[in-house]
Design an enzyme around this catalytic site. Structure first.
Site, PDB file in Angstrom:
ATOM      1  N   ASP A  22       0.780  -1.252   0.000  1.00 26.26           N
ATOM      2  CA  ASP A  22       0.000   0.000   0.000  1.00 26.26           C
ATOM      3  C   ASP A  22       0.813   1.305   0.000  1.00 26.26           C
ATOM      4  OD1 ASP A  22      -1.527  -2.127   0.839  1.00 26.26           O
ATOM      5  OD2 ASP A  22      -2.253  -1.166   2.654  1.00 26.26           O
ATOM      6  N   GLU A 204     -10.535  -2.141   4.603  1.00 34.17           N
ATOM      7  CA  GLU A 204      -9.165  -1.659   4.784  1.00 34.17           C
ATOM      8  C   GLU A 204      -9.018  -0.264   4.177  1.00 34.17           C
ATOM      9  OE1 GLU A 204      -6.639  -5.789   4.925  1.00 34.17           O
ATOM     10  OE2 GLU A 204      -6.897  -4.979   2.920  1.00 34.17           O
TER      11      GLU A 204
END
Ligand code: FRU
Length: 486
Positions: A22, A204
């Site tokens: 990420d 998330e």
């Protein structure tokens, strides 16, 4: 230096080596865009997470920086965000130095191994030298675990409505909103989502921001929630909600949930804090947890999407989130003259040779309702995109795109994207082709598919097939070389 290993993206961000996932801590400060990212410096697969770091003036050319955050006694450093504490609310700043504060999740591996479920907590760290060196706050963790196995990915931003900092945190199946005046003490003020959106996996990487609906004075708030698994085409994906935020609570009357990208490789994307000119810039991780650890690269693994501007547009009374490469991307795209006019009769095709070795931007206006496009190389690899405005469906097929068998999950079938609100007239098509990805933007980012591909050689041609009853005339077909970022 520059990097030319097989599949090394030439204009998408990658770490010099090893594992990345990420994007984290996207923040703009003193003329620089910072990109932190989930990083494991010892291997090309996921492991004890650090925050890698890079900076850029324009989000195209990046300078790699030393690792910013290392695991410590509280755990690995999972995803999170960064803010510039302009008013020194935290007290971390000094008279002449403004603090950059990172807010992240601690993942305590020992806790996880021992069978506990309260091993994710939130921590902060600050930097007084623009992210080069960091000090962890001695009061960490700042938010303990209230009993959620998944409790992570804090996104913090300055909240004008409440005149406080706001933190978005995901707790398994819902979003929590917390407020603070000093970034250290936090109070939970609301929740969202147990009964909204997709729930095929864990929530998330949340984000929440206001945007003006183009051409009006109306401001709406957009909530991004990544979810793994449960994306429409399998595995990881990012849904969005359009609604209102009063400083404490997010509400929406949206009935069906929507997705920012219907390809398979745009995950955990979030936006910049403090970007100039109110621009809302988004970067996603160009992979999918279904096969991220198996992709056929050797020195490094994974890339980011090109930075994209997010905008809201009203189409047929429905407000939609568009995502499209930034204006500044164009500065890295070489000049190209349009090809001479292409005239393709119904059920005929035209083969356009490609010149730039999988490092290009291809753009044209599609005037007929239905067309298919496919890339081919001399190895027999192909990628096909079928746009059917009558059926209101786009089909993306990477089953024969080159190396595919490294994971059964990479292309178990074709990908589909419904294009419910696609306009009827001419629409703009942009394809960004890099050494291991293809990003498709339809109608300036109204509908988007981002996908990794691993062809055995460069694509030599793009074939356009006219599947409509009228002649397809393309006056503006261009293939541009995109500058490499290295
Ligand atoms: C999303 C994610 C986050 C987590 C991080 C760990 O891809 O699972 O929820 O913080 O990756 O690397």
């Amino acid at each position: 230096g520059y990097y030319i290993e097989p599949y090394r993206p030439q204009y998408h961000f990658t770490p010099e080596e090893k594992w990345m996932n990420d994007p984290n801590g996207l923040v703009y400060k003193d003329s620089l865009y910072h990109l932190f990212y989930q990083y494991y410096p010892d291997s090309t697969v996921w492991g004890p997470m650090h925050w890698g770091h890079a900076v850029s003036k324009d989000m195209m050319k990046w300078e790699h920086k030393p690792i910013a955050l290392f695991p410590d006694e509280h755990g690995y450093i999972f995803s999170g965000s960064a803010v510039v504490d302009h008013n020194n609310t935290s007290g971390f700043g000094t008279e002449d130095k403004t603090a950059m504060v990172a807010i992240f999740t601690y993942h305590d591996m020992e806790g996880e191994r021992s069978g506990a479920t309260n091993y994710q907590t939130q921590g902060i760290a600050y930097s007084l030298d623009n992210g080069d060196s960091w000090t962890k706050y001695e009061g960490n963790p700042i938010i303990g675990n209230p009993g959620f196995k998944d409790f992570r990915d804090p996104k913090v931003f300055w909240n004008n409505e409440a005149e406080s900092w706001t933190m978005l945190l995901v707790a398994g199946d819902h979003l929590q909103i917390w407020n603070s005046t000093n970034l250290k003490e936090w109070e939970k003020v609301s929740e969202f989502g147990k009964d909204q959106g997709a729930h095929g996996g864990v929530w998330e990487c949340p984000d929440l921001f206001p945007l003006k609906v183009e051409g009006t004075d109306e401001v709406k708030w957009v909530l991004l929630i990544s979810i793994n698994r449960g994306a429409p085409n399998g595995g990881s994906g990012t849904q969005y909600f359009i609604g209102d935020f009063d400083g404490t609570t997010f509400t929406t009357d949206q009935v069906e949930h929507k997705w920012i990208d219907l390809g398979r490789d745009n995950y955990a994307g979030v936006t910049y804090n403090d970007a100039p000119n109110n621009e809302r810039v988004f970067i996603g991780w160009m992979s999918n947890w279904n096969y991220a650890l198996d992709t056929p690269t050797e020195k490094w693994r994974s890339a980011m999407t090109v930075p994209r501007e997010l905008t809201l547009r009203k189409i047929d009374d429905e407000v939609m989130l568009f995502n499209y490469p930034l204006q500044s991307f164009e500065r890295h795209v070489a000049m190209a003259y349009p090809e001479s006019v292409l005239e393709i009769l119904p059920s005929r095709k035209r083969i356009m040779p490609l010149k730039y070795g999988n490092q290009s931007k291809i753009q044209f206006t599609l005037s007929v309702p239905n067309a298919q496009m496919y890339f081919k190389n001399t190895n027999g690899d192909s990628v096909s995109i079928d746009i059917d405005r009558e059926k209101k469906l786009v089909t993306f097929d990477r089953r024969k795109s080159g190396k595919v068998s490294f994971s059964d999950e990479f292309s178990p079938g074709v990908q589909q994207m419904k294009i419910k609100n696609i306009p009827q007239g001419p629409i703009e098509i942009t394809l960004l082709l890099d050494h291991s990805s293809l990003e498709l933007f339809i109608n300036e980012g109204q509908y988007v598919m981002t996908n990794q591909i691993f062809p055995n050689d460069f694509f030599r041609a793009l074939t356009i097939v006219n599947n409509s009853e009228s002649e397809l005339i393309i006056e503006d077909f261009t293939e541009h070389k995109v500058e490499r970022m290295w």
